[in-house]
Design a protein around this motif. Structure first.
Motif, short mmCIF file in Angstrom:
data_model
loop_
_atom_site.label_atom_id
_atom_site.label_comp_id
_atom_site.label_asym_id
_atom_site.label_seq_id
_atom_site.Cartn_x
_atom_site.Cartn_y
_atom_site.Cartn_z
N MET A 57 145.92 4.07 6.84
CA MET A 57 146.20 3.74 8.24
C MET A 57 147.49 2.93 8.40
O MET A 57 147.80 2.45 9.48
N GLY A 58 148.25 2.80 7.32
CA GLY A 58 149.56 2.15 7.39
C GLY A 58 149.55 0.65 7.22
O GLY A 58 150.58 0.00 7.43
N LEU A 59 148.43 0.08 6.83
CA LEU A 59 148.37 -1.37 6.62
C LEU A 59 148.81 -1.67 5.19
O LEU A 59 148.32 -1.05 4.25
N ARG A 60 149.73 -2.60 5.04
CA ARG A 60 150.29 -2.95 3.73
C ARG A 60 150.08 -4.44 3.48
O ARG A 60 150.15 -5.25 4.40
N GLY A 61 149.87 -4.79 2.24
CA GLY A 61 149.73 -6.19 1.87
C GLY A 61 148.65 -6.88 2.68
O GLY A 61 147.51 -6.42 2.74
N ASP A 66 145.96 -9.25 9.77
CA ASP A 66 146.69 -9.44 11.04
C ASP A 66 145.87 -8.77 12.14
O ASP A 66 145.70 -7.55 12.11
N PRO A 67 145.35 -9.53 13.10
CA PRO A 67 144.45 -8.92 14.08
C PRO A 67 145.09 -7.83 14.93
O PRO A 67 144.43 -6.85 15.28
N ILE A 68 146.37 -7.97 15.23
CA ILE A 68 147.02 -6.96 16.06
C ILE A 68 147.26 -5.68 15.27
O ILE A 68 146.92 -4.58 15.72
N LYS A 69 147.81 -5.82 14.07
CA LYS A 69 148.05 -4.63 13.24
C LYS A 69 146.75 -3.93 12.88
O LYS A 69 146.66 -2.70 12.86
N SER A 70 145.72 -4.70 12.57
CA SER A 70 144.45 -4.09 12.19
C SER A 70 143.77 -3.43 13.39
O SER A 70 143.13 -2.39 13.25
N ALA A 71 143.93 -4.00 14.58
CA ALA A 71 143.35 -3.38 15.78
C ALA A 71 144.03 -2.05 16.07
O ALA A 71 143.37 -1.07 16.43
N GLU A 72 145.35 -2.00 15.91
CA GLU A 72 146.07 -0.74 16.11
C GLU A 72 145.61 0.30 15.11
O GLU A 72 145.37 1.46 15.46
N ALA A 73 145.47 -0.10 13.85
CA ALA A 73 145.01 0.82 12.81
C ALA A 73 143.57 1.26 13.09
O ALA A 73 143.23 2.44 12.91
N ALA A 74 142.73 0.34 13.52
CA ALA A 74 141.33 0.68 13.81
C ALA A 74 141.24 1.66 14.97
O ALA A 74 140.43 2.60 14.94
N ALA A 75 142.07 1.48 15.98
CA ALA A 75 142.07 2.40 17.12
C ALA A 75 142.47 3.80 16.67
O ALA A 75 141.83 4.79 17.05
N ARG A 76 143.51 3.90 15.86
CA ARG A 76 143.94 5.21 15.34
C ARG A 76 142.84 5.85 14.51
O ARG A 76 142.54 7.02 14.63
#
Length: 95
Positions: A57-61, A66-76
């Motif tokens: 889902m594009g999350l690195r390291g 990061d709540p914003i990055k993880s929320a975007e990834a979770a939505a996708r």
């Protein structure tokens, strides 16, 4: 934290055609709203991504925390699962 994230989560749900409130519900169920949660099985962050899924889902390291990055990834990810399951929310959440 989920309170200040509510407007952003609502926008993500609209963008990805997810039911309203789904991201908050998943975050509460998976991590109790703790962005730094780590399970015994290795799932991490607010949405409890396993490392391989996080990478997919594009999350690195430390992005998974990061709540914003993880929320975007979770939505996708939830949108993708919803499509794969023919729009069946119960099957989506089970998968």
């Amino acid at each position: 934290m989920l309170g200040w994230m509510a407007p952003m989560m609502g926008k993500l749900e609209a963008l990805y055609n997810l039911p309203a409130g789904l991201l908050r519900s998943v975050a509460l169920t998976e991590s109790g709203g703790n962005q730094f949660a780590v399970s015994g099985a290795g799932a991490q962050g607010l949405f409890q991504f396993m490392p391989g899924t996080a990478r997919d889902m594009g999350l690195r390291g430390n992005d998974v925390f990061d709540p914003i990055k993880s929320a975007e990834a979770a939505a996708r990810y939830l949108s993708m699962l919803l499509q794969k399951n023919g729009g069946d929310l119960n099957k989506t959440l089970a998968s």
